[in-house]
Design an enzyme around this catalytic site. Structure first.
Site, PDB file in Angstrom:
ATOM      1  N   HIS A   1      21.626  83.213  10.625  1.00 10.23           N
ATOM      2  CA  HIS A   1      21.913  84.419   9.846  1.00 10.23           C
ATOM      3  C   HIS A   1      20.608  85.117   9.462  1.00 10.23           C
ATOM      4  CE1 HIS A   1      23.934  86.878   6.683  1.00 10.23           C
ATOM      5  NE2 HIS A   1      22.762  86.726   6.067  1.00 10.23           N
ATOM      6  N   GLU A   2      19.678  84.336   8.904  1.00  9.21           N
ATOM      7  CA  GLU A   2      18.394  84.912   8.480  1.00  9.21           C
ATOM      8  C   GLU A   2      17.570  85.360   9.678  1.00  9.21           C
ATOM      9  OE1 GLU A   2      17.810  85.672   5.489  1.00  9.21           O
ATOM     10  OE2 GLU A   2      19.517  84.592   4.634  1.00  9.21           O
TER      11      GLU A   2
ATOM     12  N   HIS B   1      18.251  88.984  10.424  1.00  9.29           N
ATOM     13  CA  HIS B   1      17.453  89.892   9.582  1.00  9.29           C
ATOM     14  C   HIS B   1      16.004  89.944  10.081  1.00  9.29           C
ATOM     15  CE1 HIS B   1      20.723  90.355   6.811  1.00  9.29           C
ATOM     16  NE2 HIS B   1      20.663  89.124   6.330  1.00  9.29           N
TER      17      HIS B   1
END
Length: 344
Positions: free
Chosen positions: A17-18, A21
């Site tokens: 998920h990170e 980003h």
């Protein structure tokens, strides 16, 4: 060992998920100050280039900390110095990466064990399905206009739409028919039933079915998450029914043990992959909620900015997200306490 495996899987999902980003931030020329796994004090870390990579004390959560994300910065590579569309892409990348990961895991499951076709194995006598003439072997095509791809979706309808009348389209011998079923109370279970029974048997499909049903699997889990949130908001379930990281890791560990006892290491691994589909899709949806400190909350501010064509004061927005983060941490502590109480 099972708990360690569960923690590793949980961490990989958060890390991916990170990573979404992180990669979009780099692509848009945004300075990333720290990329970390976990929360709290730093256990170990190193700096490469302009970014510090670290492992935190608490093995839940993670962060991609960008320059000027929650305040003013004069750096030309700061988050808030980029266009609103660039910032939207960075914020949305985390949940999108979760959906991509969920699809990859679903593809593995579909290729390995297949899927449960929405074909009736039997109908319960005395209940609406039997009274309407449905038979074993009938394939359910849709319920109330929603396309059905798995038998689990029929069960999902019964759980989330208990007591609702169902317009069912089914196929028999190449012909499609439509019936309207009104649920009937089962005196033994105390629940409303349509009386359609299916099998847990999963069959492998064609190459194209494997690809398409991987998407349908993610769609099914997204729908389940949204319906669960609806039940929470409407008070049909309470906070005591929620599970946080501690409860999830416990369930994953128990699932691993049960699967290994029943089918060996291979089955246990597939069970973990299957659980990971749910976790990754769930994390993607939860992060898209329009709440401060979550990706959805940040997207909401960016959408408002795009409509107004004027930036919102970064300090004020940062304060809103800080308050949201504090509230989120308080909720996590409450849910964690509930998890520990249930385990004990």
């Amino acid at each position: 060992m099972n708990i360690i495996i569960a923690l590793i899987i949980f961490s990989i999902i958060i890390l991916f998920h990170e990573l979404g980003h992180f990669l979009l931030a780099k692509k848009n020329g945004i300075r990333v100050n720290e990329f970390c796994l976990g929360l709290g004090p730093t256990l170990v870390g190193f700096t490469k280039g302009e970014t510090k990579y670290s492992l935190k004390l608490l093995p839940f959560g993670g962060a991609c900390m960008m320059e000027g994300e929650d305040g003013e910065s004069q750096d030309e590579r700061a988050f808030n110095s980029k266009s609103v569309w660039a910032r939207m892409s960075v914020v949305a990348a985390g949940p999108v990466f979760n959906f991509i990961m969920a699809w990859v895991f679903a593809l593995i499951i579909m290729a390995s064990v297949g899927f449960d076709r929405p074909v009736l194995s039997s109908v319960a006598e005395g209940f609406p399905a039997a009274e309407a003439g449905l038979q074993a072997g009938d394939e359910i095509i849709s319920i109330n206009g929603s396309r059905i791809h798995f038998f689990r979706e029929i069960s999902q309808f019964s759980i989330f739409h208990s007591g609702e009348t169902a317009k069912v389209v089914y196929e028999r011998d190449g012909e499609r028919n439509t019936v309207t079923l009104t649920p009937k109370l089962d005196q033994e279970s105390g629940k409303s039933r349509l009386g359609m029974n299916g099998s847990t048997y999963r069959e492998r499909g064609t190459f194209l079915e494997t690809i398409s049903h991987s998407f349908y699997e993610v769609k099914y889990l997204i729908s389940s998450t949204i319906e669960s949130l609806r039940m929470l908001v409407t008070g049909k379930v309470g906070l005591k029914d929620l599970s946080g990281p501690v409860g999830i890791v416990k369930v994953m560990g128990d699932t691993y043990d049960t699967s290994q006892s029943a089918g060996g290491t291979g089955m246990a691994i597939l069970s973990m992959v299957n659980f990971s589909i749910f976790l990754s899709a769930n994390l993607g949806i939860m992060n898209l909620l329009p709440l401060p400190a979550l990706d959805g909350g940040r997207l909401l501010f960016l959408i408002i900015e795009a409509i107004r064509r004027k930036k919102i004061d970064p300090e004020k927005e940062g304060m809103v997200h800080f308050v949201g983060l504090v509230a989120l941490m308080a909720l996590m502590i409450l849910v964690m306490f509930n998890d520990i109480r249930n385990i004990i």
